[in-house]
Design a protein around this motif. Sequence first.
Motif, PDB file in Angstrom:
ATOM      1  N   LEU A   1       0.822  -1.210   0.000  1.00 46.95           N
ATOM      2  CA  LEU A   1       0.000   0.000   0.000  1.00 46.95           C
ATOM      3  C   LEU A   1       0.861   1.267   0.000  1.00 46.95           C
ATOM      4  CD1 LEU A   1      -3.039   0.216  -0.028  1.00 46.95           C
ATOM      5  CD2 LEU A   1      -3.030   0.469   2.430  1.00 46.95           C
ATOM      6  N   ARG A   2       2.121   1.153   0.352  1.00 48.82           N
ATOM      7  CA  ARG A   2       2.902   2.365   0.639  1.00 48.82           C
ATOM      8  C   ARG A   2       4.031   2.622  -0.349  1.00 48.82           C
ATOM      9  NH1 ARG A   2      -0.575   4.256   3.000  1.00 48.82           N
ATOM     10  NH2 ARG A   2      -1.437   3.467   4.934  1.00 48.82           N
ATOM     11  N   ASP A   3       3.897   2.153  -1.566  1.00 48.89           N
ATOM     12  CA  ASP A   3       4.963   2.406  -2.527  1.00 48.89           C
ATOM     13  C   ASP A   3       5.104   3.907  -2.803  1.00 48.89           C
ATOM     14  OD1 ASP A   3       5.623  -0.177  -2.727  1.00 48.89           O
ATOM     15  OD2 ASP A   3       5.034  -0.472  -4.810  1.00 48.89           O
ATOM     16  N   ARG A   4       6.302   4.282  -3.221  1.00 41.99           N
ATOM     17  CA  ARG A   4       6.604   5.685  -3.525  1.00 41.99           C
ATOM     18  C   ARG A   4       5.761   6.186  -4.709  1.00 41.99           C
ATOM     19  NH1 ARG A   4      12.156   7.850  -5.737  1.00 41.99           N
ATOM     20  NH2 ARG A   4      11.677   6.299  -7.289  1.00 41.99           N
ATOM     21  N   ASN A   5       5.388   7.439  -4.691  1.00 38.74           N
ATOM     22  CA  ASN A   5       4.642   8.053  -5.794  1.00 38.74           C
ATOM     23  C   ASN A   5       3.333   7.329  -6.103  1.00 38.74           C
ATOM     24  OD1 ASN A   5       6.860   9.689  -5.887  1.00 38.74           O
ATOM     25  ND2 ASN A   5       7.725   8.785  -7.733  1.00 38.74           N
ATOM     26  N   ARG A   6       2.733   6.734  -5.076  1.00 37.32           N
ATOM     27  CA  ARG A   6       1.463   6.029  -5.247  1.00 37.32           C
ATOM     28  C   ARG A   6       0.391   6.702  -4.394  1.00 37.32           C
ATOM     29  NH1 ARG A   6       1.287   1.371  -8.634  1.00 37.32           N
ATOM     30  NH2 ARG A   6       3.217   1.573  -9.790  1.00 37.32           N
ATOM     31  N   CYS A   7      -0.865   6.371  -4.694  1.00 35.18           N
ATOM     32  CA  CYS A   7      -1.989   6.967  -3.977  1.00 35.18           C
ATOM     33  C   CYS A   7      -1.903   6.652  -2.488  1.00 35.18           C
ATOM     34  CB  CYS A   7      -3.289   6.427  -4.571  1.00 35.18           C
ATOM     35  SG  CYS A   7      -4.737   6.797  -3.577  1.00 35.18           S
ATOM     36  N   PRO A   8      -1.953   7.687  -1.618  1.00 33.60           N
ATOM     37  CA  PRO A   8      -1.855   7.435  -0.187  1.00 33.60           C
ATOM     38  C   PRO A   8      -3.065   6.650   0.358  1.00 33.60           C
ATOM     39  CG  PRO A   8      -1.908   9.803  -0.653  1.00 33.60           C
ATOM     40  CD  PRO A   8      -2.020   9.109  -1.974  1.00 33.60           C
ATOM     41  N   ALA A   9      -4.178   6.662  -0.357  1.00 34.03           N
ATOM     42  CA  ALA A   9      -5.369   5.963   0.144  1.00 34.03           C
ATOM     43  C   ALA A   9      -5.372   4.485  -0.212  1.00 34.03           C
ATOM     44  CB  ALA A   9      -6.633   6.635  -0.398  1.00 34.03           C
ATOM     45  N   CYS A  10      -4.935   4.134  -1.424  1.00 31.13           N
ATOM     46  CA  CYS A  10      -5.089   2.738  -1.854  1.00 31.13           C
ATOM     47  C   CYS A  10      -3.840   2.148  -2.487  1.00 31.13           C
ATOM     48  CB  CYS A  10      -6.269   2.618  -2.822  1.00 31.13           C
ATOM     49  SG  CYS A  10      -5.867   3.109  -4.518  1.00 31.13           S
ATOM     50  N   GLY A  11      -2.808   2.945  -2.718  1.00 28.52           N
ATOM     51  CA  GLY A  11      -1.588   2.413  -3.336  1.00 28.52           C
ATOM     52  C   GLY A  11      -1.637   2.381  -4.852  1.00 28.52           C
TER      53      GLY A  11
ATOM     54  N   CYS B   1       9.160  14.064 -11.759  1.00 29.74           N
ATOM     55  CA  CYS B   1       8.567  12.956 -12.502  1.00 29.74           C
ATOM     56  C   CYS B   1       7.721  12.109 -11.552  1.00 29.74           C
ATOM     57  CB  CYS B   1       9.672  12.090 -13.125  1.00 29.74           C
ATOM     58  SG  CYS B   1       9.044  10.532 -13.773  1.00 29.74           S
ATOM     59  N   ALA B   2       6.482  11.843 -11.959  1.00 33.36           N
ATOM     60  CA  ALA B   2       5.558  11.082 -11.108  1.00 33.36           C
ATOM     61  C   ALA B   2       5.889   9.600 -11.099  1.00 33.36           C
ATOM     62  CB  ALA B   2       4.120  11.299 -11.579  1.00 33.36           C
ATOM     63  N   SER B   3       6.857   9.186 -11.921  1.00 36.37           N
ATOM     64  CA  SER B   3       7.240   7.769 -11.911  1.00 36.37           C
ATOM     65  C   SER B   3       8.512   7.545 -11.099  1.00 36.37           C
ATOM     66  CB  SER B   3       7.435   7.274 -13.347  1.00 36.37           C
ATOM     67  OG  SER B   3       7.844   5.924 -13.338  1.00 36.37           O
ATOM     68  N   CYS B   4       9.596   8.236 -11.469  1.00 33.73           N
ATOM     69  CA  CYS B   4      10.883   7.934 -10.815  1.00 33.73           C
ATOM     70  C   CYS B   4      11.323   9.023  -9.847  1.00 33.73           C
ATOM     71  CB  CYS B   4      11.971   7.709 -11.874  1.00 33.73           C
ATOM     72  SG  CYS B   4      12.508   9.217 -12.701  1.00 33.73           S
ATOM     73  N   GLY B   5      10.634  10.149  -9.839  1.00 35.53           N
ATOM     74  CA  GLY B   5      11.004  11.206  -8.895  1.00 35.53           C
ATOM     75  C   GLY B   5      12.094  12.149  -9.403  1.00 35.53           C
ATOM     76  N   GLU B   6      12.451  12.036 -10.675  1.00 34.69           N
ATOM     77  CA  GLU B   6      13.469  12.948 -11.247  1.00 34.69           C
ATOM     78  C   GLU B   6      13.056  14.408 -11.038  1.00 34.69           C
ATOM     79  OE1 GLU B   6      16.442  14.292 -12.199  1.00 34.69           O
ATOM     80  OE2 GLU B   6      16.692  12.419 -13.381  1.00 34.69           O
ATOM     81  N   ARG B   7      14.056  15.254 -10.623  1.00 35.22           N
ATOM     82  CA  ARG B   7      13.767  16.670 -10.379  1.00 35.22           C
ATOM     83  C   ARG B   7      14.545  17.593 -11.305  1.00 35.22           C
ATOM     84  NH1 ARG B   7      11.831  17.481  -5.128  1.00 35.22           N
ATOM     85  NH2 ARG B   7      11.275  15.464  -4.240  1.00 35.22           N
ATOM     86  N   ASP B   8      15.442  17.042 -12.089  1.00 40.31           N
ATOM     87  CA  ASP B   8      16.270  17.854 -12.979  1.00 40.31           C
ATOM     88  C   ASP B   8      15.425  18.332 -14.169  1.00 40.31           C
ATOM     89  OD1 ASP B   8      18.032  18.900 -14.822  1.00 40.31           O
ATOM     90  OD2 ASP B   8      19.543  17.325 -14.545  1.00 40.31           O
ATOM     91  N   GLU B   9      15.200  19.642 -14.231  1.00 36.20           N
ATOM     92  CA  GLU B   9      14.305  20.178 -15.263  1.00 36.20           C
ATOM     93  C   GLU B   9      14.770  19.864 -16.670  1.00 36.20           C
ATOM     94  OE1 GLU B   9      12.892  24.188 -14.793  1.00 36.20           O
ATOM     95  OE2 GLU B   9      13.071  24.075 -12.608  1.00 36.20           O
ATOM     96  N   ARG B  10      16.090  19.635 -16.831  1.00 38.52           N
ATOM     97  CA  ARG B  10      16.600  19.325 -18.175  1.00 38.52           C
ATOM     98  C   ARG B  10      16.161  17.937 -18.637  1.00 38.52           C
ATOM     99  NH1 ARG B  10      22.586  20.522 -16.459  1.00 38.52           N
ATOM    100  NH2 ARG B  10      21.645  19.375 -14.752  1.00 38.52           N
TER     101      ARG B  10
END
Length: 264
Positions: A142-152, A188-197
Motif C-alpha cells: 500500500l505504501r509504494d513511492r509516488n502512489r496513492c496514499p489511500a489505496c496504493g 517525474c511522477a514515476s521515478c522522482g526525477e527533479r532535474d528540469e533538463r
Amino acid sequence: MPHRTWASRVERARKLAASDLPSRNLLAFYAALLDVQRAIHEQLARQPAPLAGALHQDLPVLRPLMPPLLQVVATAGPTSLARAARELSGNGDSSLEPLLVDYWQTLSTGDAPGRAFFAKACLQPYARWLVDSKTPIVRDRLRDRNRCPACGGAPQAGIMQRLGSEGATRSLLCALCLSTWHFQRVVCASCGERDERKLGYYNSPSYPHVRVEVCDTCRHYIKSVDLSVLGIADPLVDELAAASLDLWAREHDYVKIELNLVGL
Ligand SMILES: [Zn+2]
Ligand SMILES: [Zn+2]
C-alpha cells in the motif's frame, strides 16, 4: 479541485462523445461504462452492513453487481472487449473473480490490457466507495513511492490548477480509487526525477488544456489536465479524450505510467 461525481463524469463523457473529436466513439462507450460504475457505487453505498476493505471478504457483496457491467461492455464495447465480456459472462463468476483478486493484490496491468480493463472497471467503484465510507483499504504494497496514499494505486493523470496566492498547484489522480493527492510540480511522477533538463512537456492545439509530461530519465509519461485553462474539464474523462497525445508519446518511445481504462 471542484467536486467530481460519477454523474458529472457521465455527463462530461456524453458531451465529448457528441463532439467531433477523433475519440468520440470511445467516449460514447466510456459514458455507458461510467454510468454502470455509478450504479455499482450507488448500490455499494446502500449495503446495510459495512464493507471489510479486503476484497476477498467483500466479494460476496460485489459479485451480484458485476453482470450489468459485463452486459454494457458486451453490447457497447470495442470488438475485442465485447467478446471478452461475453466469455466472462458465459463462465459465470469463476473467471472474473480471480482476475479481480489478482489485480487488487498486484495492481499490475501486465501484458494483458483486456484483463486489466475488467479488473479496473469493476474495482474502481468499489475502491472509491471504501474511500468515501472511510473504510481502511486492506492490500499488500500500500505504501509504494509516488502512489496513492489511500489505496496504493498508480497515478492516472495529473491535475493542474491555480489557487489564488499559492500559484499553480499539481495533484495526481489515482487510477484505482480516483482520489487525488498533492504532488510537486516539477518532479517525474514515476521515478522522482527533479532535474528540469530531463523533464519535458508536449501539447497540441486540439487539446489546449491537456499536456503530456515526459521524463527522459525513466522514459515514462503522464498526461495532465489544466483546470485553469478549462475549468469544466474532468481529469479522468478529458485524459481519455485526448487519445492522440498518447500516440505522440508512444511514437517518441515513452511508456505511460498507467494505461487508462480503455488501454491507452
Ligand atoms: Zn487510490
Ligand atoms: Zn522519471
